[in-house]
Design an enzyme around this catalytic site. Structure first.
Site, PDB file in Angstrom:
ATOM      1  N   SER A  98       0.852  -1.183   0.000  1.00 29.64           N
ATOM      2  CA  SER A  98       0.000   0.000   0.000  1.00 29.64           C
ATOM      3  C   SER A  98       0.887   1.232   0.000  1.00 29.64           C
ATOM      4  CB  SER A  98      -0.879  -0.003   1.262  1.00 29.64           C
ATOM      5  OG  SER A  98      -1.480   1.260   1.485  1.00 29.64           O
ATOM      6  N   TYR A 101      -2.207   0.474  10.538  1.00 32.33           N
ATOM      7  CA  TYR A 101      -2.152  -0.112   9.196  1.00 32.33           C
ATOM      8  C   TYR A 101      -0.788   0.146   8.561  1.00 32.33           C
ATOM      9  CZ  TYR A 101      -3.531  -1.014   4.329  1.00 32.33           C
ATOM     10  OH  TYR A 101      -3.614  -1.499   3.044  1.00 32.33           O
TER      11      TYR A 101
END
Length: 228
Positions: free
Chosen positions: A128, A141
């Site tokens: 990501s 995250y």
């Protein structure tokens, strides 16, 4: 399975994982990993040469991979995200995020190393933009994705006969991103996001590179401006 190369894709029942499965289906036999057996069955019906691999990734054992003696491609696409500032994020969220986004990836890879080595295989990790930059409310995250980046870099050095590629997508038009926008309290506009098929094409680029090229990292961003 046939004599075509075999790919195992986690998170294959929807989103980026499903797009990657569709992109690989013409050339690979597929093992489609996921927890939603109904959705996996639908994917199998759609893609000849595919079969379901229904597992809970946090509880995979040697028995789950016992019949996989050769694996050409392993794509780690499954993941979770829960937004919240550090002061709002309890230990349970940290543990679940790390368990699914990092620990499960490491353990599945470890269990499949003999099969990957036998094929001189390719490991693809869907990371990501948060694996390159941490933002407020994304800390748990981002920490998991930074760890995933380190795992990929270390695996590449430890297993020189394998190819290891990390993909860093920006925001992708998936159900997860709808949930993220809901957590952020903003509208979801599909035109602000990458199409999952675009990420799948990038994965294909890495997998089909010439033999002298090892594509270690690819960053892909949407051309639109995300709503905030």
């Amino acid at each position: 399975m046939s004599e075509r190369p075999t790919a195992l894709i986690t998170g294959a029942s929807k989103g980026i994982g499903a797009a990657i499965a569709r992109a690989l289906a013409p050339t690979h036999d597929l093992l489609l990993g996921g927890r939603d057996t109904e959705a996996l069955s639908g994917m199998v019906a759609e893609l000849p040469g595919a079969r379901p691999w229904p597992v809970e990734l946090t509880a995979v054992t040697e028995a789950d991979v016992a019949d996989i003696d050769r694996l050409d491609v392993l794509v780690h696409s499954a993941g979770v995200v829960h937004l919240g500032r550090v002061e709002e994020t309890p230990v349970e969220v940290w543990r679940r995020t790390m368990e699914i986004n990092v620990v499960a990836v490491a353990e599945l890879t470890r269990l499949l190393l003999p099969a990957l080595r036998a094929a001189h295989g390719h490991v693809v990790l869907i990371n990501s933009g948060s694996g390159l930059r941490a933002n407020p409310s994304w800390v748990s995250y981002a920490a998991s994705k930074y760890a995933l980046r380190a795992f990929a870099d270390g695996l590449r050095l430890e297993e020189p006969e394998l190819q290891v590629t990390t993909i860093y997508p920006g925001r992708v038009a998936t159900d997860m991103q709808r949930e993220v926008r809901a957590q952020e309290g903003g509208p979801y506009r599909q035109e602000d996001h990458l199409d999952a098929d675009s990420v799948a094409r990038v994965v294909l680029t890495a997998l089909t590179a010439s033999p002298d090229a090892n594509i270690t990292e690819i960053t892909i961003r949407p051309t639109g401006k995300p709503s905030n």
